[in-house]
Design an enzyme around this catalytic site. Structure first.
Site, PDB file in Angstrom:
ATOM      1  N   HIS A   1      -9.056  -3.948  -1.650  1.00 48.85           N
ATOM      2  CA  HIS A   1      -8.201  -3.289  -1.193  1.00 48.85           C
ATOM      3  C   HIS A   1      -8.075  -2.035  -1.473  1.00 48.85           C
ATOM      4  O   HIS A   1      -8.201  -1.376  -0.341  1.00 48.85           O
ATOM      5  CB  HIS A   1      -6.546  -3.799  -1.686  1.00 48.85           C
ATOM      6  CG  HIS A   1      -5.164  -3.049  -1.592  1.00 48.85           C
ATOM      7  ND1 HIS A   1      -4.597  -3.763  -0.300  1.00 48.85           N
ATOM      8  CD2 HIS A   1      -5.165  -1.306  -1.400  1.00 48.85           C
ATOM      9  CE1 HIS A   1      -3.626  -2.529  -0.855  1.00 48.85           C
ATOM     10  NE2 HIS A   1      -3.808  -1.126  -0.828  1.00 48.85           N
ATOM     11  N   GLU A   2      -8.511  -0.919  -2.672  1.00 49.21           N
ATOM     12  CA  GLU A   2      -8.793   0.415  -2.997  1.00 49.21           C
ATOM     13  C   GLU A   2     -10.862   0.574  -1.733  1.00 49.21           C
ATOM     14  O   GLU A   2     -10.429   1.897  -1.325  1.00 49.21           O
ATOM     15  CB  GLU A   2      -8.697   0.266  -4.132  1.00 49.21           C
ATOM     16  CG  GLU A   2      -8.336   0.424  -4.412  1.00 49.21           C
ATOM     17  CD  GLU A   2      -6.543   0.877  -4.838  1.00 49.21           C
ATOM     18  OE1 GLU A   2      -6.688   1.587  -3.252  1.00 49.21           O
ATOM     19  OE2 GLU A   2      -5.123   0.275  -4.560  1.00 49.21           O
TER      20      GLU A   2
ATOM     21  N   CYS B   1       0.496  -1.245  -0.151  1.00 50.50           N
ATOM     22  CA  CYS B   1       0.189  -0.476  -0.362  1.00 50.50           C
ATOM     23  C   CYS B   1       0.977   1.328   0.114  1.00 50.50           C
ATOM     24  O   CYS B   1       1.972   1.264   0.428  1.00 50.50           O
ATOM     25  CB  CYS B   1      -1.041   0.124   1.681  1.00 50.50           C
ATOM     26  SG  CYS B   1      -1.690   1.212   1.257  1.00 50.50           S
TER      27      CYS B   1
END
Length: 243
Positions: free
Chosen positions: A195-196, A153
């Site tokens: 994830h986003e 990230c």
């Protein structure tokens, strides 16, 4: 693998904004085209300057429900190219059961498969559940309905860890004009979308892993081995534009 230089403009772990739920866009806000275009340009620049494949608005200090994702064929992974896309007010439905029908294709001609346009997934026929702050997994996780992969990230520079997520999902969102769109995703693309979206729920990827002996589960960029890289390049993904 050398450490990646992450933009100083990206908000890093420890900032309270990364723990807050993002605010949805109102209908009237889509009329301010210049504001939106300026925000998208800034997000894309920060993403590319940090060699990222995705970025969420809260990562640059804007607490709105928006993220970008772009997945090129030069990634070396068996997955069709996913064009740069802006996701406003997204919601993700996780496929909550095993899929018996093969859901991915093996790509042998990348010039032919520039985007996922063939009707191969058809995920709407399966039971789904919403991705929430509490979970990004099916009710009963199995090797068929989950994917575990190394994630990193921009807000946690140069740190990787294995994260388990739903293998398949459906994302519903608004485009830059405020029109509803729907995309089905499989494999690595499904994991990247989750994830986003986590950023909009006030979550980062380390929130999705067991904290027992956490330090032993985190891998610094320079510690990535050939086996780690092989694991990444063996991943598959696919998507289908529904609307």
């Amino acid at each position: 693998m050398e450490a990646i230089n992450i933009s100083k403009n990206i908000i890093k772990v420890g900032n309270r904004l990364l723990k807050e739920k993002a605010i949805p866009w109102g209908k009237e806000e889509f009329k301010d085209v210049k504001r939106i275009e300026k925000l998208l340009e800034k997000m894309h620049k920060e993403m590319k300057d940090s060699t990222g494949t995705g970025i969420a608005a809260p990562q640059i200090g804007v607490n709105k429900q928006l993220f970008l994702l772009e997945f090129g064929m030069n990634e070396g992974i068996n997955c069709p190219q996913f064009p740069l896309t802006a996701f406003f007010n997204p919601k993700i439905e996780l496929v909550d059961q095993d899929v018996t029908k093969p859901s991915r294709r093996t790509i042998t001609n990348f010039n032919k498969f520039l985007h996922g346009s063939e009707k191969l997934l058809n995920l709407s026929q399966y039971k789904t559940k919403l991705q929430t702050e509490e979970s990004t997994l099916p009710t009963i996780p199995s090797p068929n309905n989950t994917i575990t992969m190394l994630e990193s990230c921009l807000s946690i520079p140069n740190i990787f860890a294995h994260v388990q997520r739903s293998r398949r999902c459906i994302i519903k969102f608004l485009d830059i004009t405020g029109k509803e769109r729907i995309i089905e995703a499989d494999g690595i693309l499904a994991a990247c979308l989750q994830h986003e979206y986590d950023h909009l729920l006030g979550k980062i990827f380390i929130d999705r892993i067991d904290k027992t002996d956490l330090s032993t589960k985190l891998i610094y960029t320079t510690e990535l081995t050939d086996d780690h890289l092989k694991e990444i390049y063996n991943l598959h993904g696919d998507f289908q534009i529904i609307k």
